[in-house]
Enzyme design. Structure first.
Site, PDB file in Angstrom:
ATOM      1  CB  CYS A 167     -11.640  -9.647  18.756  1.00 51.15           C
ATOM      2  SG  CYS A 167     -12.723  -9.647  19.792  1.00 51.15           S
ATOM      3  CB  CYS A 208      -3.451   5.131   5.798  1.00 48.82           C
ATOM      4  SG  CYS A 208      -4.856   3.692   6.226  1.00 48.82           S
ATOM      5  CG  ASP A 224     -18.232 -14.049  19.408  1.00 47.82           C
ATOM      6  OD1 ASP A 224     -17.321 -13.794  19.178  1.00 47.82           O
ATOM      7  OD2 ASP A 224     -18.757 -14.052  18.448  1.00 47.82           O
ATOM      8  CB  CYS A 267      -1.144   0.165   1.559  1.00 46.79           C
ATOM      9  SG  CYS A 267      -1.587   1.424   1.403  1.00 46.79           S
ATOM     10  CD  GLU A 281     -25.893  -9.272  20.933  1.00 45.51           C
ATOM     11  OE1 GLU A 281     -26.111  -7.961  20.698  1.00 45.51           O
ATOM     12  OE2 GLU A 281     -24.657 -10.360  20.301  1.00 45.51           O
TER      13      GLU A 281
END
Length: 372
Positions: free
Chosen positions: A324, A87, A297, A79, A253
């Protein structure tokens, strides 16, 4: 800020940078200040420029602005707007793809060691759906440029922010952006997702994560399962298929539109809307019902103690934790260990190539239990 120092770069650290140390103060043995350096690789000799920090800070931040002795894993960034003062979207464009995965594996292992006291061999697996680490991001946000600026191929009307800055870099073509939007279909099953709602951005992510969770849990007909932070029902759907009509899946949720779609996407599930810890506490007010399986999760901050303790109170035979953030995962694994749940397996997936992010699926079972 603005000072430059020549350093030999140390190990990779969580967050997309490496650790270096620079001398501060006078005298024959000056103190060493930690600098978190972007755009470098372990073992390189570089000139770093301090981008954030004052004399009283415990650490500084910096960019490698000149590479004097490059690592064999260094490549030319594909990039043109990647690199110092460019960036802020990608951390590892200057790193060969196999080495990117090795760096991520080192970070996951270090976080597990430091925060959970676990020694784990980690391998970060590639998944289908990107082009050598490019063209995978199916959802992207830009900053509008008004008026447009001149680019090589004409006016550029959008951009992305620099790292830890509000300043915008014009971006004519983001090389990690996919040529199409997300496909909400997994294993011949379609999922409704609200506009702007959460769905994995790598095309190969949903299938990879579903396969890893099912392999870890080995759900059986007739079993009961909790799907926590369930989104629109990705894991609930395949858990429900596996436990069958004699089984039970309860999903929680917090985002109302996702929770509403969860009931549509997986008609047989029992959907609950609200904060996960609060919902589990309310459900346990009269009686804590044991469950066989749990899928966790959580968002980047992790599940945290209140949720973990509600999970272990239900004595599941197996927990699949989809994470994550490796630091949040490690902190939660330490809480699980307090209650006798140990890490049995861990898989890591390169769902965010060119960045420092990595997704893990951890299997936990209670000490002395098995999955047979």
């Amino acid at each position: 800020m603005g000072e430059t120092h020549e350093v030999v770069v140390g190990p990779v650290a969580h967050g997309g940078h490496c650790v270096a140390r620079v001398p501060v103060g006078d005298g024959p043995e000056p103190a060493l200040r930690v600098v978190f350096v972007r755009h470098a690789l372990p073992g390189e000799r570089v000139v770093l420029r301090v981008t954030e920090g004052t004399a009283g800070d415990s650490f500084w931040r910096g960019d490698a602005v000149q590479v004097l002795e490059p690592s064999p894993d260094r490549v030319t960034a594909p990039c043109p707007v990647s690199g110092p003062d460019g960036c802020g979207g990608c951390d590892f464009q200057h790193v060969a793809l196999p080495a990117q995965r090795a760096l991520k594996a080192a970070v996951v292992a270090e976080q597990l060691r430091r925060l959970a006291g676990l020694e784990v061999d980690v391998e970060v697996e590639a998944v289908p759906g990107d082009d050598e680490g490019l063209r995978w991001r199916t959802r992207q946000r830009y900053v509008a440029l008004e008026p447009p600026v001149d680019g090589v191929d004409g006016p550029v009307d959008r951009g992305m922010r620099k790292h830890r800055s509000r300043e915008v870099v014009p971006v004519a073509d983001c090389l990690i952006e996919a040529p199409h939007g997300p496909v909400h279909r997994v294993r011949d099953r379609d999922f409704d997702v609200a506009r702007g709602g959460f769905w994995q951005v790598h095309p190969g992510a949903p299938e990879a994560l579903v396969a890893a969770v099912l392999e870890a849990l080995q759900p059986r007909p007739g079993e009961s399962a909790l799907d926590l932070y369930a989104g629109v029902g990705l894991f609930s759907a395949f858990l429900a298929d596996a436990v069958g009509p004699t089984g039970r899946v309860l999903a929680v949720e917090g985002e109302p539109s996702a929770a509403a779609l969860l009931g549509t996407n997986v008609p047989g599930v029992e959907p609950h809307t609200g904060d996960v810890a609060e919902v589990l506490t309310a459900l346990a007010a009269e009686r804590v019902e044991p469950v066989d399986l749990v899928v966790l999760d959580p968002p980047r901050a992790g599940a945290k103690r209140a949720v973990v303790e509600q999970v272990v109170a239900r004595t599941p035979r197996a927990v699949a934790y989809v994470a994550c953030d490796p630091a949040a995962l490690a902190r939660d694994l330490a809480v699980f260990a307090e209650h006798g749940y140990q890490l049995r397996t861990l898989r890591a997936f390169d769902l965010f190539p060119m960045t420092h992010h990595v997704e893990c699926v951890a299997l936990l079972t209670k000490t002395g239990s098995d999955l047979r």
